[in-house]
Design a protein around this motif. Structure first.
Motif, PDB file in Angstrom:
ATOM      1  N   ASP A  83       0.451  10.374  -1.743  1.00 25.18           N
ATOM      2  CA  ASP A  83       0.727  11.336  -0.674  1.00 25.18           C
ATOM      3  C   ASP A  83       1.958  10.878   0.109  1.00 25.18           C
ATOM      4  O   ASP A  83       1.965   9.786   0.689  1.00 25.18           O
ATOM      5  CB  ASP A  83      -0.491  11.428   0.248  1.00 25.18           C
ATOM      6  CG  ASP A  83      -0.373  12.502   1.314  1.00 25.18           C
ATOM      7  OD1 ASP A  83       0.761  12.767   1.774  1.00 25.18           O
ATOM      8  OD2 ASP A  83      -1.414  13.072   1.687  1.00 25.18           O
ATOM      9  N   PRO A  84       3.015  11.698   0.177  1.00 21.81           N
ATOM     10  CA  PRO A  84       4.253  11.286   0.860  1.00 21.81           C
ATOM     11  C   PRO A  84       4.067  11.010   2.358  1.00 21.81           C
ATOM     12  O   PRO A  84       4.733  10.126   2.908  1.00 21.81           O
ATOM     13  CB  PRO A  84       5.216  12.453   0.648  1.00 21.81           C
ATOM     14  CG  PRO A  84       4.536  13.427  -0.224  1.00 21.81           C
ATOM     15  CD  PRO A  84       3.142  12.994  -0.455  1.00 21.81           C
ATOM     16  N   PHE A 134       0.825  -1.203   0.000  1.00 17.57           N
ATOM     17  CA  PHE A 134       0.000   0.000   0.000  1.00 17.57           C
ATOM     18  C   PHE A 134       0.860   1.253   0.000  1.00 17.57           C
ATOM     19  O   PHE A 134       0.500   2.263  -0.617  1.00 17.57           O
ATOM     20  CB  PHE A 134      -0.973   0.001   1.176  1.00 17.57           C
ATOM     21  CG  PHE A 134      -2.052  -1.040   1.053  1.00 17.57           C
ATOM     22  CD1 PHE A 134      -2.764  -1.201  -0.131  1.00 17.57           C
ATOM     23  CD2 PHE A 134      -2.354  -1.872   2.113  1.00 17.57           C
ATOM     24  CE1 PHE A 134      -3.760  -2.160  -0.246  1.00 17.57           C
ATOM     25  CE2 PHE A 134      -3.345  -2.842   2.002  1.00 17.57           C
ATOM     26  CZ  PHE A 134      -4.053  -2.978   0.818  1.00 17.57           C
ATOM     27  N   ALA A 135       1.994   1.218   0.663  1.00 18.95           N
ATOM     28  CA  ALA A 135       2.900   2.372   0.655  1.00 18.95           C
ATOM     29  C   ALA A 135       3.373   2.645  -0.771  1.00 18.95           C
ATOM     30  O   ALA A 135       3.493   3.804  -1.182  1.00 18.95           O
ATOM     31  CB  ALA A 135       4.094   2.117   1.571  1.00 18.95           C
ATOM     32  N   ALA A 161       4.814   7.407   4.000  1.00 13.74           N
ATOM     33  CA  ALA A 161       5.768   7.261   5.104  1.00 13.74           C
ATOM     34  C   ALA A 161       5.139   6.509   6.270  1.00 13.74           C
ATOM     35  O   ALA A 161       5.785   5.644   6.888  1.00 13.74           O
ATOM     36  CB  ALA A 161       6.271   8.632   5.556  1.00 13.74           C
ATOM     37  N   GLU A 162       3.882   6.812   6.575  1.00  9.25           N
ATOM     38  CA  GLU A 162       3.201   6.117   7.677  1.00  9.25           C
ATOM     39  C   GLU A 162       2.987   4.643   7.349  1.00  9.25           C
ATOM     40  O   GLU A 162       3.153   3.785   8.214  1.00  9.25           O
ATOM     41  CB  GLU A 162       1.864   6.795   8.006  1.00  9.25           C
ATOM     42  CG  GLU A 162       2.006   8.144   8.678  1.00  9.25           C
ATOM     43  CD  GLU A 162       2.768   8.080   9.998  1.00  9.25           C
ATOM     44  OE1 GLU A 162       2.498   7.158  10.809  1.00  9.25           O
ATOM     45  OE2 GLU A 162       3.625   8.940  10.224  1.00  9.25           O
ATOM     46  N   ALA A 163       2.621   4.351   6.109  1.00 13.66           N
ATOM     47  CA  ALA A 163       2.439   2.957   5.705  1.00 13.66           C
ATOM     48  C   ALA A 163       3.762   2.190   5.805  1.00 13.66           C
ATOM     49  O   ALA A 163       3.786   1.022   6.211  1.00 13.66           O
ATOM     50  CB  ALA A 163       1.865   2.884   4.299  1.00 13.66           C
ATOM     51  N   GLU A 164       4.864   2.830   5.445  1.00 15.81           N
ATOM     52  CA  GLU A 164       6.174   2.185   5.568  1.00 15.81           C
ATOM     53  C   GLU A 164       6.535   1.945   7.033  1.00 15.81           C
ATOM     54  O   GLU A 164       7.134   0.929   7.370  1.00 15.81           O
ATOM     55  CB  GLU A 164       7.266   3.014   4.880  1.00 15.81           C
ATOM     56  CG  GLU A 164       7.293   2.873   3.382  1.00 15.81           C
ATOM     57  CD  GLU A 164       7.604   1.455   2.901  1.00 15.81           C
ATOM     58  OE1 GLU A 164       8.187   0.643   3.652  1.00 15.81           O
ATOM     59  OE2 GLU A 164       7.250   1.157   1.756  1.00 15.81           O
ATOM     60  N   LYS A 165       6.151   2.891   7.915  1.00 18.55           N
ATOM     61  CA  LYS A 165       6.394   2.702   9.348  1.00 18.55           C
ATOM     62  C   LYS A 165       5.611   1.501   9.870  1.00 18.55           C
ATOM     63  O   LYS A 165       6.124   0.712  10.672  1.00 18.55           O
ATOM     64  CB  LYS A 165       6.019   3.970  10.124  1.00 18.55           C
ATOM     65  CG  LYS A 165       7.088   5.049  10.014  1.00 18.55           C
ATOM     66  CD  LYS A 165       6.687   6.413  10.506  1.00 18.55           C
ATOM     67  CE  LYS A 165       6.279   6.615  11.890  1.00 18.55           C
ATOM     68  NZ  LYS A 165       6.061   8.035  12.261  1.00 18.55           N
ATOM     69  N   VAL A 166       4.382   1.351   9.391  1.00 27.49           N
ATOM     70  CA  VAL A 166       3.561   0.205   9.788  1.00 27.49           C
ATOM     71  C   VAL A 166       4.216  -1.090   9.302  1.00 27.49           C
ATOM     72  O   VAL A 166       4.301  -2.076  10.035  1.00 27.49           O
ATOM     73  CB  VAL A 166       2.118   0.346   9.242  1.00 27.49           C
ATOM     74  CG1 VAL A 166       1.337  -0.943   9.402  1.00 27.49           C
ATOM     75  CG2 VAL A 166       1.399   1.496   9.927  1.00 27.49           C
TER      76      VAL A 166
END
Length: 97
Positions: free
Chosen positions: A58-59, A52-53, A63-68
């Motif tokens: 939207d950056p 999904f990232a 970034a939040e999806a990558e953190k997850v």
């Protein structure tokens, strides 16, 4: 009715569980299946979040999806590490003579 109410505290005391101070020396089949499920859930969640990232424009959301994804990967690695430590502490049965 009064007799029934008097028995309720006894039932509650019997159903209370005590907390283990140390984990058992062996992993039961049920526990092993649950650990396998936990690892599968974390691996799948990490893969989905990473996918999904890659789809996000939207950056900030990307970034939040990558953190997850990283969080789930870390959880997977932690479980794997705990299992590895447990396996290293066990003595193989064929060495006992």
């Amino acid at each position: 009715m009064q007799q029934q109410n008097m028995n309720m505290p006894n039932m509650n005391m019997q159903n209370q569980q005590t907390t283990m101070q140390q984990p058992p020396g062996v992993v039961s089949t049920k526990d092993a299946l649950y650990l396998t499920d936990m690892m599968s859930w974390n691996l799948l969640s990490a893969k989905k979040a990473h996918f999904f990232a890659g789809q996000c424009q939207d950056p900030e959301i990307k970034a939040e999806a990558e953190k997850v994804a990283q969080m789930h990967q870390q959880h997977y690695q932690q479980i794997l590490g705990h299992l590895g430590q447990h396996a290293n502490q066990q003595q193989p049965l064929n060495n006992m003579q």
